[in-house]
Design a protein around this motif. Structure first.
Motif, short mmCIF file in Angstrom:
data_model
loop_
_atom_site.label_atom_id
_atom_site.label_comp_id
_atom_site.label_asym_id
_atom_site.label_seq_id
_atom_site.Cartn_x
_atom_site.Cartn_y
_atom_site.Cartn_z
N ARG A 123 0.83 -1.20 0.00
CA ARG A 123 0.00 0.00 0.00
C ARG A 123 0.87 1.26 0.00
O ARG A 123 0.51 2.27 -0.63
CB ARG A 123 -0.93 -0.01 1.22
N PRO A 161 -4.87 -1.51 7.41
CA PRO A 161 -5.47 -2.82 7.17
C PRO A 161 -4.56 -3.96 7.59
O PRO A 161 -5.03 -5.01 8.05
CB PRO A 161 -5.69 -2.83 5.65
N LEU A 221 -10.85 -5.39 5.24
CA LEU A 221 -11.50 -5.25 3.94
C LEU A 221 -12.27 -3.93 3.85
O LEU A 221 -12.27 -3.27 2.79
CB LEU A 221 -12.44 -6.43 3.70
N LEU A 222 -12.92 -3.53 4.93
CA LEU A 222 -13.65 -2.26 4.96
C LEU A 222 -12.72 -1.09 4.72
O LEU A 222 -13.03 -0.18 3.92
CB LEU A 222 -14.36 -2.10 6.30
N ILE A 224 -9.74 -1.07 3.28
CA ILE A 224 -9.21 -1.10 1.91
C ILE A 224 -10.25 -0.56 0.93
O ILE A 224 -9.93 0.25 0.04
CB ILE A 224 -8.79 -2.54 1.53
N TRP A 225 -11.50 -0.99 1.09
CA TRP A 225 -12.56 -0.50 0.19
C TRP A 225 -12.78 0.99 0.35
O TRP A 225 -12.84 1.75 -0.64
CB TRP A 225 -13.86 -1.25 0.48
N ALA A 226 -12.93 1.45 1.59
CA ALA A 226 -13.20 2.87 1.84
C ALA A 226 -12.05 3.74 1.39
O ALA A 226 -12.25 4.85 0.89
CB ALA A 226 -13.48 3.09 3.33
N ASP A 227 -10.83 3.26 1.56
CA ASP A 227 -9.65 4.02 1.15
C ASP A 227 -9.66 4.25 -0.36
O ASP A 227 -9.34 5.33 -0.85
CB ASP A 227 -8.40 3.28 1.58
N ARG A 228 -10.04 3.22 -1.11
CA ARG A 228 -10.11 3.36 -2.57
C ARG A 228 -11.32 4.20 -3.00
O ARG A 228 -11.22 5.00 -3.93
CB ARG A 228 -10.21 1.97 -3.21
N ARG A 229 -12.43 4.01 -2.31
CA ARG A 229 -13.67 4.68 -2.71
C ARG A 229 -13.63 6.17 -2.39
O ARG A 229 -14.08 7.00 -3.19
CB ARG A 229 -14.85 4.02 -1.99
N THR A 260 -10.73 7.94 -1.19
CA THR A 260 -9.37 8.52 -1.22
C THR A 260 -9.01 9.11 0.14
O THR A 260 -8.78 10.31 0.29
CB THR A 260 -9.26 9.61 -2.31
N TYR A 283 -10.15 2.37 10.73
CA TYR A 283 -9.80 1.06 11.30
C TYR A 283 -10.07 1.03 12.80
O TYR A 283 -10.67 0.08 13.32
CB TYR A 283 -8.33 0.74 11.01
#
Length: 323
Positions: free
Chosen positions: A42, A131, A193-194, A196-201, A203, A213
Motif C-alpha cells: 500500500r 489494514p 476489507l472495509l 481497503i474498500w473505503a480508502d479506494r472509494r 481517497t 480502522y
C-alpha cells in the motif's frame, strides 16, 4: 451430547530438543509479517519507497509488544501481584496477555520515531499500515486458541469452543464456550476489507484510514468483550475494555470528521517519502509528478510538483534575478 464443536489444541508448545516452539509467538510473528507485507504494498502504491514500511516497523513492533504487555499487566495486575502471586510471571509474554490498546499506543510512539528518522509523515504511514494491523490482530487471536484462553460464555451452538484445561489454582474447566478468539479474528478481517474498500472509494488520507480502522475495530470489540468471562475490572457494570472501546471509538470518529473537513483528500505522492525519490534517482528514472490538485504538491514557478531545478530549466523561466 454435542454433535459439533471447535476442538482446542491439546497443547500450545512443541519442543525442538530443549528449545520450546510456542504457537502463541508464531501467531504474533505471522501477524507482523502480514502487516509489513500489506503495508509495504500500500505504501509503494501511494508513492513511497519499497523498504520504508519495514524500516519503520523495526521501531514500531518492539514498542508495540512492550506497550501491549504493559497494558495487560497494569489492567490485570491482580494476576501477578499480591499474596501467592509471582511478579516474575509478568514477563512471561509467551503465556499470553497483550492488550491491543497499549500495543497501538506505544507502537505509534515507535512508528513516530521511525517516521521522524525517515522524514515520513506519521498519518500517511498509519493509513498505509492500518489494514495490515487489522490482519495482524486476526492472526494473533489464534494464539489465544492454542492457549485455551479468552473464551466466552457457555454455549450449545455447533461452533462452540471445547475447553478442557486445568487452571493454575487446580480448577478444571471443561465444556463448550463462545469462541471469542474466532469472532474477533473474523471481525478484524472484515475491518481490513472495509478500510481497503473505503480508502479506494473515498481517497482517504491524513490518518483517516487509520481512524476508520480504529472506529470499526472498537465496535466489534465492544460486543466481543461482552461475551467474555475471563476475570476483568468492571466500572458501572461494564468491563474496563468496554469503556476503553467507547472512548477510543468517540476519539476516532471525531478525528474522521474534523480532519475530513480540514484536510480532505490524500497527501501528494511525492511529499510522503524522501526514500522514494532516492530510489527513483538511483534507478535512473525520474519520479512521477504529483497529480494536479493534490495537497502538498505546490512547487515553485512551474507545474505542481516541480523542484527548483525543474522550474529553472523551463522555457521562459530563469532562476537568476532580472538585470
Amino acid at each position: 451430547m454435542d454433535i459439533a464443536y471447535i476442538p482446542s489444541p491439546s497443547r500450545g508448545v512443541l519442543y525442538l530438543g530443549p528449545v520450546p516452539l510456542r504457537a502463541y509467538a508464531f501467531c504474533i510473528i505471522i501477524g507482523v509479517v502480514v502487516a509489513v507485507w500489506l503495508g509495504s504494498k500500500r505504501w509503494v502504491a501511494r508513492g513511497g519507497g519499497k523498504h520504508t514500511v519495514g524500516d519503520i516497523a523495526v521501531w514500531a513492533v518492539p514498542f508495540g509488544l512492550v506497550g501491549g504487555r504493559l497494558y495487560h499487566v497494569i489492567t490485570d495486575n491482580q494476576l501477578y501481584f499480591g499474596d501467592g502471586k509471582n511478579p516474575w510471571n509478568a514477563f512471561k509474554i509467551w503465556e499470553g496477555g497483550l492488550g491491543i490498546w497499549g500495543a497501538i499506543a506505544l507502537g505509534a510512539v515507535g512508528a513516530w520515531i521511525g517516521c521522524r528518522r525517515r522524514g515520513v509523515p506519521l498519518p500517511a504511514y498509519a493509513d498505509a499500515i492500518a489494514p495490515g494491523i487489522a490482519l495482524a490482530q486476526a492472526c494473533g487471536r489464534w494464539g489465544n486458541w492454542f492457549n485455551q484462553e479468552l473464551y466466552g460464555k457457555p454455549t450449545t451452538l455447533p461452533w462452540g469452543l471445547e475447553i478442557d484445561k486445568t487452571l493454575p489454582d487446580g480448577t478444571v474447566v471443561t465444556g463448550t464456550y463462545h469462541p471469542t478468539f474466532l469472532y474477533e479474528s473474523l471481525w478484524c478481517v472484515g475491518v481490513a476489507l472495509l478500510v481497503i474498500w473505503a480508502d479506494r472509494r473515498f481517497t482517504l488520507g491524513h490518518g483517516r484510514a487509520f481512524a476508520l480502522y480504529v472506529a470499526a475495530y472498537t465496535v466489534g470489540r465492544f460486543w466481543i468483550e461482552y461475551l467474555r468471562i475471563d476475570e476483568a475490572h468492571h466500572i458501572l457494570g461494564l468491563r474496563l475494555n468496554d469503556w476503553t472501546s467507547i472512548l477510543v471509538f468517540a476519539g476516532a470518529v471525531a478525528y474522521l470528521v474534523i480532519v475530513g473537513k480540514k484536510r480532505p483528500g490524500r497527501e501528494a505522492p511525492d511529499s510522503i517519502d524522501p526514500a522514494a525519490r532516492a530510489e527513483a534517482e538511483s534507478a535512473g528514472a525520474a519520479p512521477e509528478p504529483a497529480p494536479a490538485g493534490s495537497e502538498d504538491s505546490d512547487g515553485p514557478a512551474g507545474t505542481p510538483g516541480d523542484t527548483p531545478a525543474d522550474a529553472a530549466h523551463k522555457p521562459g523561466k530563469s532562476s537568476d534575478h532580472p538585470s
